[in-house]
Scaffold this motif. Structure first.
Motif, short mmCIF file in Angstrom:
data_model
loop_
_atom_site.label_atom_id
_atom_site.label_comp_id
_atom_site.label_asym_id
_atom_site.label_seq_id
_atom_site.Cartn_x
_atom_site.Cartn_y
_atom_site.Cartn_z
N ARG A 72 0.18 -4.01 -10.56
CA ARG A 72 0.87 -4.20 -11.55
C ARG A 72 1.62 -2.83 -12.19
O ARG A 72 2.50 -2.82 -12.77
CB ARG A 72 0.27 -5.13 -13.05
CG ARG A 72 1.40 -5.34 -14.13
CD ARG A 72 0.43 -6.08 -15.30
NE ARG A 72 -0.65 -5.50 -15.54
CZ ARG A 72 -1.50 -5.75 -16.67
NH1 ARG A 72 -1.30 -6.92 -16.97
NH2 ARG A 72 -2.44 -4.97 -17.32
N ARG A 73 0.84 -1.95 -12.20
CA ARG A 73 1.09 -0.55 -12.78
C ARG A 73 2.11 -0.22 -11.72
O ARG A 73 3.20 0.64 -12.14
CB ARG A 73 -0.19 0.40 -12.74
CG ARG A 73 -0.96 0.13 -13.66
CD ARG A 73 -2.21 1.27 -14.03
NE ARG A 73 -2.77 1.49 -12.61
CZ ARG A 73 -2.75 2.70 -12.12
NH1 ARG A 73 -1.79 3.56 -12.76
NH2 ARG A 73 -3.30 3.21 -10.96
N PHE A 74 2.35 -0.50 -10.42
CA PHE A 74 3.25 0.14 -9.59
C PHE A 74 4.73 -0.56 -10.21
O PHE A 74 5.82 0.06 -10.19
CB PHE A 74 3.25 -0.20 -8.26
CG PHE A 74 4.40 0.13 -7.25
CD1 PHE A 74 4.82 1.20 -7.18
CD2 PHE A 74 5.02 -1.05 -6.83
CE1 PHE A 74 5.88 1.39 -6.06
CE2 PHE A 74 6.25 -0.87 -6.23
CZ PHE A 74 6.60 0.15 -5.79
N TRP A 75 4.85 -1.90 -10.53
CA TRP A 75 5.79 -2.63 -10.93
C TRP A 75 6.31 -2.08 -12.16
O TRP A 75 7.57 -1.85 -12.72
CB TRP A 75 5.73 -3.88 -10.79
CG TRP A 75 5.64 -4.27 -9.01
CD1 TRP A 75 4.36 -4.78 -8.71
CD2 TRP A 75 6.54 -4.27 -8.22
NE1 TRP A 75 4.79 -5.04 -7.28
CE2 TRP A 75 5.95 -4.83 -6.96
CE3 TRP A 75 7.81 -3.82 -8.05
CZ2 TRP A 75 6.35 -4.98 -5.70
CZ3 TRP A 75 8.45 -3.89 -6.95
CH2 TRP A 75 7.90 -4.29 -5.54
N GLN A 76 5.39 -1.70 -13.33
CA GLN A 76 5.66 -1.23 -14.43
C GLN A 76 6.35 0.26 -14.14
O GLN A 76 7.37 0.55 -15.28
CB GLN A 76 4.49 -1.07 -15.28
CG GLN A 76 4.02 -2.31 -15.60
CD GLN A 76 2.65 -2.26 -16.36
OE1 GLN A 76 1.82 -1.38 -16.25
NE2 GLN A 76 2.16 -3.36 -16.92
N TYR A 77 5.94 0.94 -13.39
CA TYR A 77 6.27 2.38 -12.91
C TYR A 77 7.88 2.36 -12.45
O TYR A 77 8.85 2.90 -12.80
CB TYR A 77 5.65 3.09 -11.96
CG TYR A 77 6.37 4.19 -11.39
CD1 TYR A 77 6.57 5.43 -12.02
CD2 TYR A 77 6.57 4.11 -10.01
CE1 TYR A 77 7.21 6.41 -11.38
CE2 TYR A 77 7.25 5.36 -9.42
CZ TYR A 77 7.54 6.50 -9.97
OH TYR A 77 7.97 7.44 -9.35
N VAL A 78 8.05 1.33 -11.51
CA VAL A 78 9.44 0.96 -11.16
C VAL A 78 10.46 0.56 -12.34
O VAL A 78 11.58 1.03 -12.22
CB VAL A 78 9.57 -0.09 -10.03
CG1 VAL A 78 10.79 -0.55 -9.83
CG2 VAL A 78 8.66 0.44 -8.90
N ASP A 79 10.06 -0.29 -13.29
CA ASP A 79 10.85 -0.66 -14.31
C ASP A 79 11.16 0.54 -15.11
O ASP A 79 12.24 0.72 -15.65
CB ASP A 79 9.90 -1.70 -15.41
CG ASP A 79 9.84 -3.08 -14.59
OD1 ASP A 79 10.59 -3.28 -13.54
OD2 ASP A 79 9.11 -3.92 -14.97
N ARG A 80 10.27 1.55 -15.35
CA ARG A 80 10.50 2.75 -16.26
C ARG A 80 11.58 3.45 -15.38
O ARG A 80 12.41 4.21 -16.13
CB ARG A 80 9.28 3.34 -16.54
CG ARG A 80 8.33 2.86 -17.36
CD ARG A 80 7.38 3.71 -18.10
NE ARG A 80 6.28 4.34 -17.07
CZ ARG A 80 5.30 3.73 -16.58
NH1 ARG A 80 4.99 2.46 -17.17
NH2 ARG A 80 4.63 4.08 -15.63
#
Length: 385
Positions: A72-80
């Motif tokens: 999940r942290r990867f996709w949150q990073y992609v969003d940022r």
């Protein structure tokens, strides 16, 4: 020469902090950075971890943290990262998108920020390696391979590996454009300094991640006499290898992580560059730079290196200390072989022009833009300030 009217502007992002080591970083800066870059582009990297690493000219810095590769942290990073790119890109100022890697965060973020522009994905090698072991990276790779208008591979080995990871990829969209080395290396190289004694001066230059074969190199040299190994690598990675070197009894020196000009000068004080890579290389640009400077190369014939070097360098099996010892002794004892490798290496390196790489990528972009003319832009990109 390309006319001003035919020029197009790219947008690209390498989601690594400025100052990061690695061949993809050097190629990115060679192509997109500087006051007169080879490719006209709005280019971004991440803010440096170390404050002393300045932004290269022509490269904007994105203040996005939390870089990771899975969960999940990867996709949150992609969003940022998507949000940051969207805030700094004016779509009308961009003609074509250059996706660095088929995986990692920069690719889905840039695709989301500019979803309607022609997209060229550049395969660097680490993207394929990470996709083999990380499900999220494999998902990004397959999605990118399915949607990009063109996929650029530097060697046939990269195309073969990609097809295994993304079996449904359309081969008609795969384009072979070899990476290049700075053109001045082909015409102005430092003079070689002869060895003062029988000791064979070996140089390892590059990162020391597992696939680069540092441990394998130490093991293969542990019983070889009259050699001295110099290592130019990131300090933390060298520190991890140092205990093995100490136990091996090999004579060695740590040179630090050298700038490109420092490395080119360092080539002159060595007899051979060693490349013990364990799996695959996109091309092995450091080997081509060494060849251009007159330094012979001994290498493990893994895919990518085999494509780029062939018989212009000396293959050996770094998994076998006996094979390495035999190869080094053959190299040491034959002046004709050393001269042949120097001449053959220079001739091989001459085939890899950075300017040609840039022009071929630009021409591919022109062709894609011509097929989708509504995306040719003329507005300005908003500044990072």
């Amino acid at each position: 020469m390309t006319s001003a009217a035919a020029r197009i502007r790219a947008a690209t992002c390498l989601d690594l902090p400025v100052g990061s080591p690695g061949g993809s970083v050097e190629l990115f800066l060679d192509l997109y950075a500087g006051t007169a870059p080879l490719i006209d582009a709005t280019a971004f990297m991440l803010q440096p971890i170390a404050a002393q690493s300045p932004a290269p000219p022509g490269v904007g810095l994105l203040p996005v943290d939390g870089k990771c590769i899975e969960g999940r942290r990867f996709w949150q990073y992609v969003d940022r990262l998507t949000h940051a790119l969207t805030g700094h890109l004016a779509p009308d100022a961009v003609d074509v998108v250059h996706l660095q890697h088929l995986a990692f965060g920069g690719t889905p973020a840039l695709r989301a920020a500019l979803p309607h522009h022609p997209q060229i994905a550049l395969v660097h090698g680490t993207d394929l390696l990470f996709a083999e072991t990380h499900p999220d990276q494999l998902q990004v790779l397959r999605d990118t391979a399915a949607r990009a208008d063109a996929i650029v591979v530097p060697t046939g080995a990269m195309a073969d590996r990609l097809r295994r990871l993304a079996p449904g990829v359309d081969s008609a969209r795969i384009h072979h454009i070899a990476w290049g080395i700075p053109d001045h290396l082909h015409t102005a190289t430092p003079a070689t300094t002869p060895s003062p004694d029988r000791v064979l001066r070996l140089l390892y230059a590059g990162r020391l991640s597992a696939e680069k074969g540092g441990s394998r190199l130490v093991s293969s040299l542990s019983g070889v006499r009259d050699v001295h190994l110099s290592i130019a690598a990131p300090e933390g990675e060298f520190d991890n290898l140092a205990p093995e070197l100490d136990r091996s009894g090999i004579a060695f020196s740590y040179l630090g992580w050298l700038s490109r000009p420092q490395l080119w000068e360092t080539f002159a004080g060595h007899d051979v560059l060693v490349m013990p890579s364990t799996t695959i290389e996109a091309m092995g640009l450091v080997a081509l730079e060494a060849q251009a400077c007159g330094l012979p190369v001994i290498y493990q014939p893994v895919p990518g290196l085999r494509d780029a070097l062939g018989d212009s360098a000396l293959p050996t099996d770094f998994t076998s200390p006996a094979a390495v010892a035999k190869t080094l002794e053959t190299f040491r004892s034959s002046a004709d072989l050393r001269a042949e490798l120097r001449a053959g290496g220079r001739a091989n390196a001459a085939n890899y022009s950075l300017a040609r790489t840039a022009e071929q990528l630009t021409q591919l972009g022109r062709e894609l833009v011509a097929s989708r003319p509504c995306h040719s832009g003329a507005a300005r990109v908003r500044s990072l300030g």
